[in-house]
Scaffold this active site. Structure first.
Site, mmCIF file in Angstrom:
data_model
loop_
_atom_site.group_PDB
_atom_site.id
_atom_site.type_symbol
_atom_site.label_atom_id
_atom_site.label_comp_id
_atom_site.label_asym_id
_atom_site.label_seq_id
_atom_site.Cartn_x
_atom_site.Cartn_y
_atom_site.Cartn_z
ATOM 1 N N TYR A 1 0.715 -1.246 -0.031
ATOM 2 C CA TYR A 1 -0.009 0.086 -0.086
ATOM 3 C C TYR A 1 0.940 1.330 0.128
ATOM 4 O O TYR A 1 1.664 1.281 0.839
ATOM 5 C CB TYR A 1 -0.815 -0.162 1.152
ATOM 6 C CG TYR A 1 -2.174 0.841 1.196
ATOM 7 C CD1 TYR A 1 -2.291 2.003 0.255
ATOM 8 C CD2 TYR A 1 -3.035 0.654 2.209
ATOM 9 C CE1 TYR A 1 -3.290 2.773 0.587
ATOM 10 C CE2 TYR A 1 -4.201 1.582 2.399
ATOM 11 C CZ TYR A 1 -4.107 2.569 1.492
ATOM 12 O OH TYR A 1 -5.298 3.580 1.544
ATOM 13 N N CYS A 2 0.376 2.353 -0.909
ATOM 14 C CA CYS A 2 1.287 3.491 -1.138
ATOM 15 C C CYS A 2 2.814 3.204 -1.052
ATOM 16 O O CYS A 2 3.429 2.378 -1.851
ATOM 17 C CB CYS A 2 1.007 4.405 -0.045
ATOM 18 S SG CYS A 2 1.520 5.876 -0.011
ATOM 19 N N VAL A 3 3.800 3.844 -0.096
ATOM 20 C CA VAL A 3 5.225 3.830 -0.226
ATOM 21 C C VAL A 3 5.761 2.331 -0.022
ATOM 22 O O VAL A 3 6.648 1.868 -0.522
ATOM 23 C CB VAL A 3 5.652 4.600 0.788
ATOM 24 C CG1 VAL A 3 5.172 4.146 2.283
ATOM 25 C CG2 VAL A 3 7.411 4.454 0.992
#
Length: 606
Positions: A339-341
């Protein structure tokens, strides 16, 4: 008997209201009412004075914006002709606004833009029904529009600099909204009368408390407790390292898919965004689909993590967790989510495993709003320059960045909703805090290792090294995303302001294995955390290969509701084999030692 709102006592309001009823003309003088007392009305001198006051205020705001831009030594904008043209347009529109206010019968009718009409800051009827506040509202929109048009008219600067100016101008415009000030907000004035000023005392108390803790309060901090009514999916911590805890969740089905799932949430936030209330929990939902689910709970950085960098989150984080799950369940491979980074890092992890001949350790990779090419990374790119990097060094003197600074940055990206909305409600209206699990999570900040944070901003956002084959390496292993052939499911949010959909799409241009791209309605959080039972939003899919996001959308099929079932079907197709949910599939029954119940201890560390 209801009290009369304070703003109704102003001479300007009373005069405007009487004129609207056709009772007076501009030159009327005061006449006694039925009680024998002269009503408080405005004379022509009064109106001329208010015209001068408000007109001067408009001029000061506009010129302040122009001087701010001029101070940046911008070519084209310092051109006197450009200023003159902008001023002429501004004053022309201002005169039309005053004519609508003072002589509406002879004025051009107002055609309000859809954006202004649906602005939630001014949805209360007082902003339109009262002539004074309707004027204030329209005047604010006029100034805001002209300031932003002025930015668009700037010539002779590069696009990034123009975007920085546009962002600063939008922030300035949002901050100067009349809804943010007690004397220009009719709702606040009414509340002052109703509470005899107690709302301002409560608001002052709220503000002082926030100043004391160095963070804006967005929800009732006492409404939620980890493990009780949030982050409560049953499970146990089955591994603990200096960098993360590994949580395994208890099965709810008699059989489970043989290939387990390991979820890597971003360490910028707490993992339980994916485990809010049971009705919203992606983790619980995935368990109920028959998956053996593991989640990494990252440690919030402290002084002991000052040397933690990009390579640590790959080697000692993601690869270590993948190997731990494979060993615990005696399986060859795992499904993964980043998720994301953590999705950015997962792409690098897959490249490292591919280069080492170990790609088979990961059966599939799912990316939630993750970026690898940062050329179109949105407004966060505007914060990356030499001065910001120096500031980060100053703020990270102890080896880590206080999470409150990062939270403030993300709030600033949506300042109207995540800052000024709460300034009005908490400080001016003196409202009680509402319980909201998503905002509780949003306020539960984590600290970031200084070394990792600086390299992340410089190597990825500034220099975009991740998509340059061989430009980055982990323990001597070069990263080349084009070598990744792992089946991938890429999810983006159509209104995502942190990882724009166009930027997430670029991930599909580098991975070379089987791939499914899904565009979800809403943004960075709601686009991901959208359980099927909520029946909210929609998602788009396209079974044909697309050359661009625009091409994808041109031939996409829209489906109402959550994309989670689409993902579940995709996962099941990767490896449909199932096994009994017993032995090591039940946390605490395997050979590995456990370290307490979910949600663990790292998530509680402040």
């Amino acid at each position: 008997m209801p009290q009369v709102p304070l703003w109704r006592h102003t001479p300007l309001y009373e005069h405007a209201e009487r004129r609207a009823r056709g009772e007076v003309e501009l030159a009327d003088t005061d006449t006694p009412d039925q009680t024998g007392e002269a009503p408080r009305t405005a004379t022509l001198d009064d109106l001329q004075h208010w015209t001068w006051v408000l007109g001067k205020a408009q001029q000061m705001l506009l010129e302040n914006g122009f001087m701010t831009l001029d101070a940046a030594d911008l070519k084209g904008w310092s051109d006197p002709g450009a200023f003159a043209r902008a001023s002429t347009d501004f004053w022309s529109d201002t005169m039309k606004l005053w004519q609508r206010f003072l002589d509406p019968a002879q004025a051009e009718p107002l055609v309000e833009s859809p954006e202004h009409a649906r602005d939630r800051r001014f949805r209360a009827p007082q902003w339109r029904e009262n002539p004074v506040f309707d004027f204030i509202r329209q005047s604010y929109f006029l100034i805001a529009d002209h300031l932003l048009k002025g930015v668009d008219a700037i010539e002779g600067v590069d696009e990034k600099q123009k975007e920085q100016i546009r962002f600063a101008t939008r922030s300035f415009v949002d901050a100067m909204s009349p809804s943010n000030f007690a004397m220009t907000n009719p709702l606040v004035l009414e509340r002052m009368i109703e509470t005899r000023g107690e709302n301002l005392l409560r608001g002052l108390e709220n503000m002082l408390n926030d100043i004391g803790k160095g963070q804006l309060t967005q929800t009732d901090p006492q409404a939620f407790e980890l493990g009780r009514n949030i982050a409560m999916t049953p499970g146990k911590v089955v591994r603990r390292t200096p960098l993360y805890e590994l949580i395994q969740y208890s099965p709810t089905t008699e059989t489970v898919f043989e290939t387990p799932l390991v979820i890597f949430p971003p360490w910028i936030n707490r993992f339980y965004i994916l485990d809010l209330s049971p009705e919203k929990s992606f983790i619980k939902w995935a368990v109920d689909q028959g998956l053996t689910v593991f989640v990494v709970s990252w440690k919030s950085a402290d002084e002991s993590m000052k040397d933690v960098g990009w390579e640590d989150y790959i080697e000692r984080g993601q690869i270590d967790a993948i190997d731990a799950v494979r060993d615990l369940l005696k399986v060859d491979s795992v499904h993964t989510i980043g998720y994301c980074v953590a999705g950015t890092t997962l792409a690098a992890t897959l490249a490292v495993l591919a280069a080492r001949g170990q790609a088979d350790k990961v059966a599939s990779a799912t990316f939630f709003t993750a970026q690898v090419d940062f050329t179109q990374a949105g407004d966060l790119n505007l914060f990356i320059d030499d001065e910001v990097m120096k500031l980060i060094d100053t703020l990270s003197a102890d080896g880590y960045l206080d999470g409150r600074y990062m939270a403030a940055t993300f709030n600033l990206l949506r300042g109207r909703d995540l800052i000024w909305n709460y300034v009005t409600n908490n400080y001016l209206m003196g409202e009680d805090y509402s319980p909201f699990d998503l905002l509780f999570w949003n306020s539960d900040v984590t600290n970031l290792p200084a070394r990792w944070h600086k390299s992340y901003l410089s190597d990825l956002y500034r220099d975009n090294l991740l998509v340059k084959p061989g430009a980055m390496a982990i323990a001597g292993t070069p990263i080349d995303l084009t070598k990744v052939k792992t089946p991938a499911y890429v999810q983006a949010g159509r209104e995502d302001h942190i990882a724009p959909a166009q930027s997430v799409w670029k991930l599909t241009e580098y991975l070379s294995g089987p791939l499914r791209f899904v565009l979800a309605g809403s943004g960075h959080i709601a686009g991901v955390v959208n359980p099927p039972d909520a029946r909210k939003y929609q998602f788009w899919t396209n079974e044909k290969q697309a050359a661009s996001l625009d091409d994808f959308l041109a031939h996409a099929t829209e489906t109402k509701g959550s994309w989670w079932p689409d993902w579940s079907t995709w996962i099941a197709q990767r490896n449909p084999k199932k096994v009994k949910a017993k032995g090591a599939r039940v946390p605490g029954r395997g050979k590995r030692k456990t370290y307490g119940d979910a949600p663990g201890s790292y998530v509680r560390t402040r």
